[in-house]
Design a protein around this motif. Structure first.
Motif, PDB file in Angstrom:
ATOM      1  N   ALA A  51      -7.431   1.718 -11.506  1.00 43.65           N
ATOM      2  CA  ALA A  51      -6.989   0.221 -11.817  1.00 43.65           C
ATOM      3  C   ALA A  51      -7.871  -0.678 -12.450  1.00 43.65           C
ATOM      4  CB  ALA A  51      -6.244  -0.394 -10.403  1.00 43.65           C
TER       5      ALA A  51
ATOM      6  N   CYS B 240       2.533   1.450  -3.549  1.00 43.32           N
ATOM      7  CA  CYS B 240       1.795   1.774  -4.495  1.00 43.32           C
ATOM      8  C   CYS B 240       1.422   3.423  -4.619  1.00 43.32           C
ATOM      9  CB  CYS B 240       0.424   0.891  -4.479  1.00 43.32           C
ATOM     10  SG  CYS B 240       0.847  -0.663  -5.149  1.00 43.32           S
TER      11      CYS B 240
ATOM     12  N   ARG C 126       1.077  -4.100 -11.324  1.00 39.84           N
ATOM     13  CA  ARG C 126       0.324  -2.974 -10.701  1.00 39.84           C
ATOM     14  C   ARG C 126      -1.197  -3.088 -10.343  1.00 39.84           C
ATOM     15  NH1 ARG C 126       4.448   0.512 -13.949  1.00 39.84           N
ATOM     16  NH2 ARG C 126       5.624   1.538 -12.472  1.00 39.84           N
TER      17      ARG C 126
ATOM     18  N   SER D 278       0.901  -1.111  -0.215  1.00 33.42           N
ATOM     19  CA  SER D 278      -0.197   0.111   0.042  1.00 33.42           C
ATOM     20  C   SER D 278       0.749   1.359  -0.015  1.00 33.42           C
ATOM     21  CB  SER D 278      -1.087   0.047   1.265  1.00 33.42           C
ATOM     22  OG  SER D 278      -1.693   1.149   1.132  1.00 33.42           O
TER      23      SER D 278
ATOM     24  N   ARG E 146      -2.888  -3.330  -6.636  1.00 34.83           N
ATOM     25  CA  ARG E 146      -3.902  -2.594  -6.351  1.00 34.83           C
ATOM     26  C   ARG E 146      -5.194  -3.350  -5.534  1.00 34.83           C
ATOM     27  NH1 ARG E 146      -2.695   1.861  -3.773  1.00 34.83           N
ATOM     28  NH2 ARG E 146      -1.808   3.585  -4.980  1.00 34.83           N
TER      29      ARG E 146
ATOM     30  N   ASP F  60       2.402   5.918  -7.420  1.00 34.77           N
ATOM     31  CA  ASP F  60       1.380   7.112  -8.013  1.00 34.77           C
ATOM     32  C   ASP F  60       1.838   8.455  -7.904  1.00 34.77           C
ATOM     33  OD1 ASP F  60      -0.242   5.051  -8.475  1.00 34.77           O
ATOM     34  OD2 ASP F  60      -1.755   5.341  -6.633  1.00 34.77           O
TER      35      ASP F  60
ATOM     36  N   ILE G 260      -9.155   4.813  -6.334  1.00 37.84           N
ATOM     37  CA  ILE G 260      -7.866   4.033  -6.623  1.00 37.84           C
ATOM     38  C   ILE G 260      -8.183   2.761  -7.205  1.00 37.84           C
ATOM     39  CG2 ILE G 260      -5.762   2.706  -5.644  1.00 37.84           C
ATOM     40  CD1 ILE G 260      -5.677   5.219  -3.430  1.00 37.84           C
TER      41      ILE G 260
ATOM     42  N   GLU H  28      -6.504  -2.939  -1.809  1.00 35.97           N
ATOM     43  CA  GLU H  28      -7.875  -2.256  -1.950  1.00 35.97           C
ATOM     44  C   GLU H  28      -9.057  -3.319  -1.606  1.00 35.97           C
ATOM     45  OE1 GLU H  28      -7.558   0.989  -1.639  1.00 35.97           O
ATOM     46  OE2 GLU H  28      -5.747   0.955  -1.946  1.00 35.97           O
TER      47      GLU H  28
END
Length: 392
Positions: free
Chosen positions: A330, A132, A277, A129, A281, A136, A326, A285
């Motif tokens: 993705a 990432c 990637r 987390s 995510r 970003d 987010i 998430e």
């Protein structure tokens, strides 16, 4: 949701702050036992809870599970949207830490269904987390720097920007700009030196790029005002962009290690157009959260359509502007990349045939893929397309 609500004797709401927190404790009858400002200190928080433990079993609720909520002193949190709606039910319009803490405690006492449990994330997912989020930030920084470079080149030499601008993601072009940032510097260096510099890092394209650069230089003889200043700024921007891209590569390498070490790596990447990637995510998430159905997951991701109806004048479905942005980004980008997959392309073409616009069709495809993702995670099953579906 707290299932053993009847066993709780004291409800403690903590409004989390940057430097200090505010805690309000209520008993089962709503009587206030405590209202106090607390420092950002776990030891003192535990000491306070120890003093309140004489009143019985405690329930500590916070409004931000990612900060103090990660500490073992908190066991539940009240989502921000739910808190704002509950706040409208209380008298007064003041916005203070004490009032917010009291609202959190009262919601825990009277509306336990609004609470969410706090799960301590495993170390790999927590690291993912953080990485990432940093990735970003680096991506935004790289985009802003790249746009700034192209803007400056357009101001001083539009033809040169047309040649160089589309290739700013290549280290050879950035090295060229860092050394010869202006048309005058390029002409003074000469074609042979430019070719030598490009050949080292772009063995396939150096000849074509060098020819295009000097063709563009011949197309403009006027020296635009501000070119000298651009010659000072462009090398710094090119160097900054190169460093940012190197940092992204380093971060991505670590993200790949963490994602590949996760037990769900093979399952997630079995789905078309789910790369490192996107898988990262999904892990940060989605995994670890409870969703009753695919619709709940789609709503959480902001992919579920929202119906607008009022009388006879307003009718239709629109894409949601809420949800986890987010995760939505993705899944949307993954759906765009999945257009190379025959099944995804067929579904996209079907939506386009229904007079959907490009973005609408992509959102519909992302929603469809969200259903598949939910089923894969629920059943622990790898993605598999039947031969009949592939042929169709």
């Amino acid at each position: 949701m707290i299932t053993n609500h009847a066993d709780i004797d004291v409800f403690i709401g903590i409004d989390v702050g940057k430097h200090n927190h505010h805690a309000v404790a209520l008993d089962r009858d709503g009587k206030q036992l405590l209202s106090k400002v607390l420092p950002q200190n776990e030891t003192k928080l535990r000491a306070l809870l120890g003093r309140l433990a004489k009143h019985g079993t405690l329930l500590v609720v916070v409004d931000q599970p990612a900060t103090i909520g990660a500490l073992p002193v908190a066991v539940a949190y009240l989502p921000g949207l739910a808190m704002r709606r509950i706040a409208d039910l209380h008298p007064g319009e003041a916005k203070t830490d004490a009032r917010d803490a009291a609202i959190i405690a009262d919601a825990a006492r009277t509306m336990p269904q609004t609470l969410r449990g706090i799960r301590v994330a495993d170390e790999n997912v927590a690291e993912l987390s953080m990485l990432c989020g940093y990735d970003d930030d680096l991506a935004k920084q790289a985009t802003a720097t790249s746009n700034r470079i192209r803007g400056l080149l357009t101001q001083i030499h539009p033809g040169l920007e047309t040649v160089i601008g589309p290739h700013l993601d290549h280290p050879a072009i950035l090295a060229l700009l860092a050394k010869y940032p202006t048309p005058k510097a390029l002409k003074r260096a000469g074609k042979r030196r430019v070719e030598t510099l490009l050949r080292k890092q772009a063995p396939r394209a150096w000849k074509r790029w060098a020819a295009a650069i000097f063709t563009a230089l011949e197309g403009q003889t006027v020296v635009v005002s501000g070119t000298d200043a651009a010659g000072l700024v462009l090398p710094q921007l090119a160097t900054s962009l190169a460093q940012t891209r190197t940092s992204r590569d380093d971060v991505l390498a670590r993200i790949e290690e963490l994602v590949e070490a996760h037990p769900l790596f093979g399952l997630l990447t079995s789905m078309p157009a789910v790369g490192v990637r996107t898988a990262a995510r999904i892990l940060t998430e989605v995994v670890g959260k409870d969703f009753e159905s695919a619709g709940h997951l789609a709503s959480y991701a902001g992919l579920a359509p929202v119906t607008w109806r009022s009388g006879t004048s307003i009718r239709g479905d629109h894409s949601s502007r809420r949800g986890n942005k987010i995760l939505k980004r993705a899944l949307f980008l993954s759906a765009f990349a999945a257009l190379k997959d025959p099944l995804s392309r067929a579904y996209y073409d079907k939506k386009r045939a229904e007079h959907k616009k490009h973005n609408q069709a992509l959102i519909a495809l992302a929603r469809r893929r969200c259903n598949v993702l939910y089923a894969m995670l629920r059943d622990g099953a790898y993605f598999h397309a039947s031969e009949e579906a592939t042929a169709a």
